[in-house]
Design a protein around this motif. Structure first.
Motif, mmCIF file in Angstrom:
data_model
loop_
_atom_site.group_PDB
_atom_site.id
_atom_site.type_symbol
_atom_site.label_atom_id
_atom_site.label_comp_id
_atom_site.label_asym_id
_atom_site.label_seq_id
_atom_site.Cartn_x
_atom_site.Cartn_y
_atom_site.Cartn_z
ATOM 1 N N PHE A 9 0.360 -35.235 38.898
ATOM 2 C CA PHE A 9 -0.157 -33.874 38.925
ATOM 3 C C PHE A 9 0.752 -33.132 37.726
ATOM 4 O O PHE A 9 1.908 -33.248 37.546
ATOM 5 N N ALA A 10 -0.184 -32.208 36.786
ATOM 6 C CA ALA A 10 0.821 -31.522 35.704
ATOM 7 C C ALA A 10 -0.074 -30.152 35.728
ATOM 8 O O ALA A 10 -1.412 -30.277 35.597
ATOM 9 N N GLU A 11 0.469 -29.152 35.315
ATOM 10 C CA GLU A 11 -0.269 -27.879 34.911
ATOM 11 C C GLU A 11 0.446 -27.754 33.436
ATOM 12 O O GLU A 11 1.815 -27.609 33.420
ATOM 13 N N LYS A 12 -0.267 -27.080 32.531
ATOM 14 C CA LYS A 12 0.255 -26.958 31.000
ATOM 15 C C LYS A 12 1.400 -25.938 31.202
ATOM 16 O O LYS A 12 1.174 -24.865 32.068
ATOM 17 N N GLY A 13 2.704 -26.340 30.801
ATOM 18 C CA GLY A 13 3.523 -25.537 30.822
ATOM 19 C C GLY A 13 4.529 -25.313 32.062
ATOM 20 O O GLY A 13 5.706 -24.607 32.315
ATOM 21 N N ARG A 14 4.235 -26.062 33.254
ATOM 22 C CA ARG A 14 5.043 -26.051 34.495
ATOM 23 C C ARG A 14 5.422 -27.475 34.852
ATOM 24 O O ARG A 14 5.878 -27.539 36.028
ATOM 25 N N GLY A 15 5.529 -28.409 33.873
ATOM 26 C CA GLY A 15 6.097 -29.698 34.471
ATOM 27 C C GLY A 15 5.203 -30.600 35.053
ATOM 28 O O GLY A 15 3.973 -30.382 35.150
ATOM 29 N N ALA A 16 5.718 -31.990 35.247
ATOM 30 C CA ALA A 16 4.701 -33.039 36.086
ATOM 31 C C ALA A 16 5.502 -33.471 37.431
ATOM 32 O O ALA A 16 6.574 -33.785 37.314
ATOM 33 N N THR A 17 4.757 -33.973 38.065
ATOM 34 C CA THR A 17 5.123 -34.341 39.579
ATOM 35 C C THR A 17 4.470 -35.783 39.781
ATOM 36 O O THR A 17 3.112 -36.016 39.597
ATOM 37 N N CYS A 18 4.919 -36.631 40.920
ATOM 38 C CA CYS A 18 4.408 -37.364 41.491
ATOM 39 C C CYS A 18 4.540 -37.188 42.970
ATOM 40 O O CYS A 18 5.952 -37.277 43.330
ATOM 41 N N ASN A 19 3.317 -36.996 43.919
ATOM 42 C CA ASN A 19 3.699 -36.883 45.281
ATOM 43 C C ASN A 19 4.604 -35.564 45.546
ATOM 44 O O ASN A 19 5.479 -35.573 46.288
ATOM 45 N N GLY A 20 4.649 -34.574 44.508
ATOM 46 C CA GLY A 20 5.236 -33.556 44.677
ATOM 47 C C GLY A 20 6.829 -33.438 43.908
ATOM 48 O O GLY A 20 7.441 -32.368 43.897
ATOM 49 N N LYS A 21 7.273 -34.723 43.679
ATOM 50 C CA LYS A 21 8.614 -34.919 43.058
ATOM 51 C C LYS A 21 8.542 -34.760 41.516
ATOM 52 O O LYS A 21 7.519 -35.362 41.054
ATOM 53 N N LYS A 22 9.010 -34.057 40.913
ATOM 54 C CA LYS A 22 9.306 -34.006 39.364
ATOM 55 C C LYS A 22 9.492 -35.296 38.721
ATOM 56 O O LYS A 22 10.255 -36.228 39.294
ATOM 57 N N ILE A 23 8.799 -35.604 37.612
ATOM 58 C CA ILE A 23 8.851 -36.519 37.013
ATOM 59 C C ILE A 23 9.309 -36.448 35.554
ATOM 60 O O ILE A 23 8.891 -35.694 35.088
ATOM 61 N N THR A 24 10.076 -37.471 34.795
ATOM 62 C CA THR A 24 10.177 -37.402 33.434
ATOM 63 C C THR A 24 9.850 -38.645 32.847
ATOM 64 O O THR A 24 10.040 -39.861 33.448
#
Length: 264
Positions: free
Chosen positions: A121-136
């Protein structure tokens, strides 16, 4: 709106898992590599039902149902079953994609892999996650150390397949290994750093709008094969056309674009 995206992804995922492994027939669409199953139709119907409950005035653009224009600034772009050929063959490489455009610009995105139970999941300007954990994305600085995904479909366009096989040959000589599921998994695994890059020269807006935002919010770069940004304007010519796409981290992207175009 985020809650609706997640609810729709999970609702569609339940339908796909109920049908997974039971597919006995399908219909061909544009070509021999483009098919549709009953699960595609049921999944999209469920997604649109969930969206309509909360946002009946929003536009929807579905792979199976087309563009429903309600003159809203918001458009829900839906791929109810990405990786249909994999799904129909019993391969666990498929998922659901939803992107919300605001004035033709992606600002909310979700990709759900039901077999793996992973929701990106991602929202513009707020980062991306997988199952709630931040991903890079990967922090690798050398192409020779990455795995890259490249997907190749049937094409009746003269010379296209031959050109792509040359591109693949060039790519393979400069990376560690080539992989590919020809579905959203390639994009998701680029977003969380498992893959260093992802290239696909035959995609639609519903294939790439959401994964593109997720990869960007995970710190990556997403362009076409010439390095141009995408135009997701919602006119019939544009949303029906094929896009090519190159995704990677910020250190490798320019080198990858140069490599993809070298000698062609």
């Amino acid at each position: 709106m985020e809650r609706t995206v997640r609810k729709a992804l999970h609702g569609a995922g339940i339908i796909l898992m109920h049908n997974f492994g039971k597919i006995t027939d399908y219909e061909e669409k544009e070509s021999q590599s483009s098919i549709v199953t009953k699960a595609d139709i049921e999944s999209e119907k469920k997604i649109i039902e969930i969206i309509s409950e909360k946002f009946p005035d929003h536009n929807t653009l579905g792979e199976e149902t087309g563009f429903q224009n309600r003159n809203s600034e918001f458009t829900w772009v839906i791929d109810p079953l990405d990786g249909t050929s994999n799904f129909a063959a019993g391969l666990p490489w498929f998922g659901v994609i939803i992107c919300v455009l605001k004035n033709s610009i992606p600002f909310l995105a979700g990709c759900f892999l039901p077999v793996q139970n992973e929701l990106y999941f991602a929202e513009k300007g707020r980062g991306a996650t997988c199952n709630g954990k931040k991903i890079t994305v990967s922090d690798e600085t050398k192409l020779k150390n990455i795995l890259a995904a490249y997907s190749l479909d049937f094409s009746d366009e003269p010379g296209k397949t031959e050109h792509e096989t040359k591109v693949i040959g060039t790519l393979v000589k400069n990376i560690r290994n080539l992989r590919g599921t020809n579905c959203l998994i390639d994009f998701c695994y680029t977003a969380d750093g498992k893959l260093g890059a992802c290239i696909n020269q035959t995609t639609k807006i519903w294939d790439i709008a959401a994964p593109g935002l997720i990869i960007e919010e995970a710190g990556g770069i997403v362009t076409d094969i010439l390095g141009n940004q995408f135009d997701f304007s919602l006119n019939e010519t544009n949303y029906n056309r094929n896009f090519n796409i190159v995704c990677s981290n910020k250190m490798l992207h320019a080198e990858l674009i140069k490599l993809m175009n070298h000698g062609f």
